[in-house]
Motif scaffolding. Structure first.
Motif, PDB file in Angstrom:
ATOM      1  N   GLY A  70       0.794  -1.212   0.000  1.00 21.05           N
ATOM      2  CA  GLY A  70       0.000   0.000   0.000  1.00 21.05           C
ATOM      3  C   GLY A  70       0.826   1.260   0.000  1.00 21.05           C
ATOM      4  O   GLY A  70       0.291   2.340  -0.128  1.00 21.05           O
ATOM      5  N   GLY A  71       2.155   1.157   0.151  1.00 19.44           N
ATOM      6  CA  GLY A  71       3.003   2.335   0.119  1.00 19.44           C
ATOM      7  C   GLY A  71       3.161   2.864  -1.287  1.00 19.44           C
ATOM      8  O   GLY A  71       2.888   2.179  -2.267  1.00 19.44           O
ATOM      9  N   SER A  72       3.632   4.104  -1.380  1.00 12.42           N
ATOM     10  CA  SER A  72       3.775   4.721  -2.702  1.00 12.42           C
ATOM     11  C   SER A  72       4.812   3.993  -3.549  1.00 12.42           C
ATOM     12  O   SER A  72       4.653   3.850  -4.759  1.00 12.42           O
ATOM     13  N   GLY A  73       5.892   3.517  -2.893  1.00 16.76           N
ATOM     14  CA  GLY A  73       6.902   2.774  -3.643  1.00 16.76           C
ATOM     15  C   GLY A  73       6.348   1.502  -4.233  1.00 16.76           C
ATOM     16  O   GLY A  73       6.644   1.127  -5.365  1.00 16.76           O
ATOM     17  N   ASN A  74       5.495   0.806  -3.481  1.00 21.03           N
ATOM     18  CA  ASN A  74       4.877  -0.423  -3.955  1.00 21.03           C
ATOM     19  C   ASN A  74       3.945  -0.145  -5.127  1.00 21.03           C
ATOM     20  O   ASN A  74       3.885  -0.906  -6.088  1.00 21.03           O
ATOM     21  N   GLN A  75       3.196   0.962  -5.047  1.00 19.70           N
ATOM     22  CA  GLN A  75       2.277   1.310  -6.121  1.00 19.70           C
ATOM     23  C   GLN A  75       3.035   1.681  -7.391  1.00 19.70           C
ATOM     24  O   GLN A  75       2.629   1.307  -8.494  1.00 19.70           O
ATOM     25  N   ASP A  76       4.132   2.414  -7.239  1.00 20.74           N
ATOM     26  CA  ASP A  76       4.956   2.768  -8.395  1.00 20.74           C
ATOM     27  C   ASP A  76       5.499   1.519  -9.068  1.00 20.74           C
ATOM     28  O   ASP A  76       5.537   1.427 -10.300  1.00 20.74           O
ATOM     29  N   LEU A  77       5.936   0.548  -8.258  1.00 14.86           N
ATOM     30  CA  LEU A  77       6.446  -0.704  -8.806  1.00 14.86           C
ATOM     31  C   LEU A  77       5.358  -1.450  -9.560  1.00 14.86           C
ATOM     32  O   LEU A  77       5.587  -1.972 -10.654  1.00 14.86           O
TER      33      LEU A  77
END
Length: 211
Positions: A70-77
């Protein structure tokens, strides 16, 4: 995520196997392995309950820096993976310009089909917004020696072309004397020299998407 990638790997493996002219070879029968003699049981020392800290790594040891769900880094990935999966469907005819992936299937269809094809892949018909993007599209046009559609259409005012979002074009590369259709040619094609021409939307042209 892991389940999804596992499914993709299974699909790829099955697809590759189906491409072999003789199928997968059968494995030879292995000789029976004799039973090992029973000996004293081995004792395994218990592991420490707490994983020791690694010098220079703070805030979580081995997993430090891995984005939480749910973090922004995970979403970007995830967004990046989605784009790459779409690109793989386009047979690796790819160019990268800024944050855009520009790719083609090499197929020629009418404007509506090109539009729906790109939408299914999570993108849209390529829409050059500057000289660098225009050059990239031109390179693919030259490679296939075909004129592609680009993402502009004529608006209510004849001769005025907008992006597919209805925004007036701020960058153009019209060939001298174009657009000349005056309401009869509502789509735009690119010549292999990078210049634009207005064209009827029912003509078959090279599909190039941006993702």
């Amino acid at each position: 995520m892991m389940l999804r990638h596992g499914s993709l790997l299974l699909i790829v493996a099955v697809s590759l196997a189906s491409c072999l002219p003789f199928g997968l070879p059968s494995l030879p029968n292995l000789p029976n392995v004799p039973d090992l003699p029973v000996g004293p049981s081995l004792s395994i020392p218990s592991l420490p309950a707490v994983v020791p800290e690694i010098p220079g790594v703070t805030g979580g040891g081995i997993l430090a820096g891995v984005p939480s769900a749910g973090g922004s880094g995970n979403q970007d990935l995830q967004n990046r993976i989605n784009k790459l999966e779409a690109v793989l469907k386009l047979q690796e005819n790819i160019l990268m310009v800024g944050d855009k992936i520009i790719a083609t299937s090499g197929k020629e269809v009418d404007f509506a089909t090109s539009k729906s094809t790109c939408k299914e892949l999570g993108g849209q018909i390529v829409t050059p917004m500057n000289e660098a993007e225009n050059i990239a599209v031109m390179q693919l046009a030259k490679k296939f020696n075909r004129y592609p559609y680009i993402g502009f259409q004529e608006g209510v005012v004849p001769g005025q072309f907008n992006t597919l979002n209805g925004v007036p074009a701020t960058y153009t590369r019209w060939r001298k004397g174009e657009p000349s259709g005056k309401g009869t040619e509502s789509c735009v094609e690119m010549y292999t020299d990078g210049q634009w021409n207005d064209k009827a939307c029912n003509q078959n042209r090279l599909t190039i998407c941006e993702l």
